[in-house]
Design a protein around this motif. Structure first.
Motif, PDB file in Angstrom:
ATOM      1  N   THR A 169      43.291  70.536  25.795  1.00  0.00           N
ATOM      2  CA  THR A 169      44.478  69.688  25.835  1.00  0.00           C
ATOM      3  C   THR A 169      44.153  68.414  26.603  1.00  0.00           C
ATOM      4  O   THR A 169      43.582  68.454  27.682  1.00  0.00           O
ATOM      5  CB  THR A 169      45.662  70.408  26.512  1.00  0.00           C
ATOM      6  OG1 THR A 169      45.316  70.751  27.855  1.00  0.00           O
ATOM      7  CG2 THR A 169      46.007  71.694  25.757  1.00  0.00           C
ATOM      8  N   ALA A 170      44.531  67.276  26.014  1.00  0.00           N
ATOM      9  CA  ALA A 170      44.246  65.980  26.633  1.00  0.00           C
ATOM     10  C   ALA A 170      45.437  65.056  26.388  1.00  0.00           C
ATOM     11  O   ALA A 170      45.382  64.132  25.577  1.00  0.00           O
ATOM     12  CB  ALA A 170      42.971  65.378  26.056  1.00  0.00           C
ATOM     13  N   THR A 171      46.524  65.340  27.072  1.00  0.00           N
ATOM     14  CA  THR A 171      47.766  64.586  26.895  1.00  0.00           C
ATOM     15  C   THR A 171      48.316  64.184  28.264  1.00  0.00           C
ATOM     16  O   THR A 171      47.779  64.570  29.299  1.00  0.00           O
ATOM     17  CB  THR A 171      48.835  65.417  26.162  1.00  0.00           C
ATOM     18  OG1 THR A 171      49.326  66.437  27.049  1.00  0.00           O
ATOM     19  CG2 THR A 171      48.265  66.074  24.903  1.00  0.00           C
ATOM     20  N   THR A 172      49.428  63.451  28.251  1.00  0.00           N
ATOM     21  CA  THR A 172      50.091  63.053  29.498  1.00  0.00           C
ATOM     22  C   THR A 172      51.464  63.711  29.627  1.00  0.00           C
ATOM     23  O   THR A 172      52.306  63.252  30.393  1.00  0.00           O
ATOM     24  CB  THR A 172      50.254  61.524  29.561  1.00  0.00           C
ATOM     25  OG1 THR A 172      51.018  61.081  28.427  1.00  0.00           O
ATOM     26  CG2 THR A 172      48.895  60.830  29.560  1.00  0.00           C
ATOM     27  N   THR A 173      51.685  64.791  28.902  1.00  0.00           N
ATOM     28  CA  THR A 173      53.004  65.416  28.887  1.00  0.00           C
ATOM     29  C   THR A 173      53.405  65.989  30.246  1.00  0.00           C
ATOM     30  O   THR A 173      52.559  66.432  31.018  1.00  0.00           O
ATOM     31  CB  THR A 173      53.056  66.538  27.829  1.00  0.00           C
ATOM     32  OG1 THR A 173      54.389  67.070  27.782  1.00  0.00           O
ATOM     33  CG2 THR A 173      52.090  67.667  28.160  1.00  0.00           C
ATOM     34  N   GLY A 226      51.087  63.325  39.215  1.00  0.00           N
ATOM     35  CA  GLY A 226      52.389  62.800  38.826  1.00  0.00           C
ATOM     36  C   GLY A 226      53.278  63.731  38.036  1.00  0.00           C
ATOM     37  O   GLY A 226      54.089  63.289  37.226  1.00  0.00           O
ATOM     38  N   GLY A 227      53.142  65.040  38.235  1.00  0.00           N
ATOM     39  CA  GLY A 227      54.015  65.984  37.554  1.00  0.00           C
ATOM     40  C   GLY A 227      53.625  66.325  36.130  1.00  0.00           C
ATOM     41  O   GLY A 227      54.374  67.002  35.416  1.00  0.00           O
ATOM     42  N   LYS A 228      52.450  65.883  35.694  1.00  0.00           N
ATOM     43  CA  LYS A 228      51.993  66.223  34.338  1.00  0.00           C
ATOM     44  C   LYS A 228      51.734  67.722  34.249  1.00  0.00           C
ATOM     45  O   LYS A 228      51.239  68.333  35.194  1.00  0.00           O
ATOM     46  CB  LYS A 228      50.717  65.452  33.996  1.00  0.00           C
ATOM     47  CG  LYS A 228      50.876  63.943  34.000  1.00  0.00           C
ATOM     48  CD  LYS A 228      49.520  63.272  33.807  1.00  0.00           C
ATOM     49  CE  LYS A 228      49.582  61.786  34.044  1.00  0.00           C
ATOM     50  NZ  LYS A 228      48.236  61.172  33.976  1.00  0.00           N
ATOM     51  N   ILE A 250      41.201  77.985  26.962  1.00  0.00           N
ATOM     52  CA  ILE A 250      41.900  76.700  27.021  1.00  0.00           C
ATOM     53  C   ILE A 250      41.338  75.884  28.178  1.00  0.00           C
ATOM     54  O   ILE A 250      41.259  76.376  29.306  1.00  0.00           O
ATOM     55  CB  ILE A 250      43.414  76.881  27.250  1.00  0.00           C
ATOM     56  CG1 ILE A 250      44.026  77.821  26.212  1.00  0.00           C
ATOM     57  CG2 ILE A 250      44.123  75.522  27.227  1.00  0.00           C
ATOM     58  CD1 ILE A 250      45.447  78.244  26.550  1.00  0.00           C
ATOM     59  N   THR A 251      40.962  74.657  27.888  1.00  0.00           N
ATOM     60  CA  THR A 251      40.618  73.699  28.940  1.00  0.00           C
ATOM     61  C   THR A 251      41.670  72.606  28.931  1.00  0.00           C
ATOM     62  O   THR A 251      41.899  71.970  27.892  1.00  0.00           O
ATOM     63  CB  THR A 251      39.237  73.066  28.715  1.00  0.00           C
ATOM     64  OG1 THR A 251      38.218  74.074  28.834  1.00  0.00           O
ATOM     65  CG2 THR A 251      38.961  71.981  29.755  1.00  0.00           C
ATOM     66  N   GLY A 252      42.309  72.371  30.067  1.00  0.00           N
ATOM     67  CA  GLY A 252      43.298  71.311  30.184  1.00  0.00           C
ATOM     68  C   GLY A 252      42.768  70.187  31.052  1.00  0.00           C
ATOM     69  O   GLY A 252      42.308  70.426  32.165  1.00  0.00           O
ATOM     70  N   VAL A 253      42.825  68.950  30.543  1.00  0.00           N
ATOM     71  CA  VAL A 253      42.330  67.809  31.318  1.00  0.00           C
ATOM     72  C   VAL A 253      43.415  66.773  31.604  1.00  0.00           C
ATOM     73  O   VAL A 253      43.190  65.818  32.353  1.00  0.00           O
ATOM     74  CB  VAL A 253      41.148  67.106  30.607  1.00  0.00           C
ATOM     75  CG1 VAL A 253      40.018  68.087  30.347  1.00  0.00           C
ATOM     76  CG2 VAL A 253      41.588  66.431  29.309  1.00  0.00           C
ATOM     77  N   GLY A 254      44.598  66.946  31.030  1.00  0.00           N
ATOM     78  CA  GLY A 254      45.618  65.910  31.139  1.00  0.00           C
ATOM     79  C   GLY A 254      46.467  65.962  32.389  1.00  0.00           C
ATOM     80  O   GLY A 254      46.981  64.943  32.850  1.00  0.00           O
ATOM     81  N   ALA A 255      46.643  67.156  32.965  1.00  0.00           N
ATOM     82  CA  ALA A 255      47.532  67.299  34.127  1.00  0.00           C
ATOM     83  C   ALA A 255      46.768  66.988  35.406  1.00  0.00           C
ATOM     84  O   ALA A 255      46.304  67.877  36.103  1.00  0.00           O
ATOM     85  CB  ALA A 255      48.107  68.715  34.167  1.00  0.00           C
TER      86      ALA A 255
END
Length: 331
Positions: A215-219, A243-245, A235-240
């Motif tokens: 996941t590579a988002t700013t949600t 700032g509360g992402k 799952i690898t998450g890089v977006g959070a």
């Protein structure tokens, strides 16, 4: 701007400072295997306490919305230290301007003199982040991958998918973006590059078809919940990263067999992990740092495990990337 220009500035007593442009810096893109190898060593040194990495400097702007990250530090015994500045201003797109920019400054750790300025415009951050996902893939991806799932269609998602074959080989890919238009454009672009890729218009479709997901988002609203995940998924998450992402819901951490942080001190404050800790779906002692995992050789044990890697991005990545660029470009 002449991007082929290589400026060399002579400092006092014949000390040389080099300034590299983005065009020059991108030449290291062919050295992805070396980047992965160097990042592994960097993560290991970080977790073993062999680096000096202060807390991240962070500025948030409201009108227009923007973020500035300042990451800096050094590896003990190295002859350099690095300061990286990265800016993200998403509303620039409305004016036709780049949404990200930045630079890396490399200094001599013995004299404090400037050795190099890398005008990478944020590219090195994307490159080293994509490299970090490959480190995770090497240690945590299932042996038998059904399909690769990508959540996001921005610059970072482009870098990640472009580099993924270097570790996972050629795989079928499913991509989800915020809008159908963004998703379709991303798919069309990568089909032209020879990827076997198809669109997904909801995240559940990605989770249904893929057992390796990035996941590579700013949600700020989680994309993936536990009920979407199949046994054996990584799952690898890089977006959070601040700032509360929040990309990966706290419920996912509750069903994960292995939870990995690039930095426990950062992920427990700014990453997806912090939401899981606050909701009590995981405890801090259940988390292993990526560098520790590499050091002890404990990764995925079988293809039934659910594994999660929460990456907020740490300065040691920037140190590795900047020093590697200086070394390769100076040869």
């Amino acid at each position: 701007m002449n991007h082929t220009l290589h400026i060399i500035v002579t400092l006092r007593k014949e000390k040389i400072m080099k300034i590299y442009t983005l065009e020059q810096i991108r030449k290291i893109e062919k050295d992805i295997p070396l980047m992965v190898e160097q990042l592994e060593k960097g993560y290991e040194k970080y977790s073993l306490g062999e680096t000096v990495v202060p807390p991240v400097g962070y500025l948030h702007f409201d009108e227009p919305v923007g973020n500035t990250y300042i990451k800096y530090g050094y590896v003990k015994g190295d002859d350099s230290f690095v300061i990286k500045v990265f800016n993200g201003f998403p509303e620039n797109a409305e004016s036709g301007l780049p949404t990200s920019d930045g630079l890396n400054m490399v200094f001599d750790s013995k004299t404090g003199l400037t050795k190099a300025i890398l005008l990478d415009e944020g590219w090195l951050t994307g490159f080293r982040t994509a490299g970090a996902t490959l480190v995770c893939a090497k240690h945590l991806a299932p042996k038998n991958i059904t399909k690769v799932g990508i959540c996001g269609t921005g610059t970072q998602a482009h870098a990640i998918l472009s580099m993924t074959p270097y570790v996972l080989g050629k795989q079928k890919v499913v991509v989800y973006g915020y809008t159908k238009e963004l998703t379709d454009a991303f798919v069309a672009e990568f089909k032209e590059k020879g990827f076997d890729i198809e669109p997904a218009y909801d995240v559940k479709t990605v989770c249904d078809q893929c057992n390796y997901i990035v996941t590579a988002t700013t949600t700020m609203t989680p994309l993936i919940t536990a009920d979407m995940i199949k046994p054996g998924t990584h799952i690898t998450g890089v977006g959070a990263d601040a700032g509360g992402k929040n990309e990966i819901d706290a419920s996912v951490f509750a069903v994960a067999d292995l939870v990995v942080n690039d930095s426990k001190s950062q992920c427990t404050v700014d990453g997806d992990t912090t939401f899981a800790l606050k909701k009590g779906t995981i405890t801090e002692d259940a988390i292993i740092e990526l560098g520790t995992l590499i050091h002890v050789g404990k990764g995925r044990e079988n293809d039934d495990q659910i594994t999660v890697a929460d990456l907020t991005g740490i300065a040691v990545q920037d140190i590795i990337a900047a020093e590697m660029a200086c070394r390769l470009l100076g040869e």
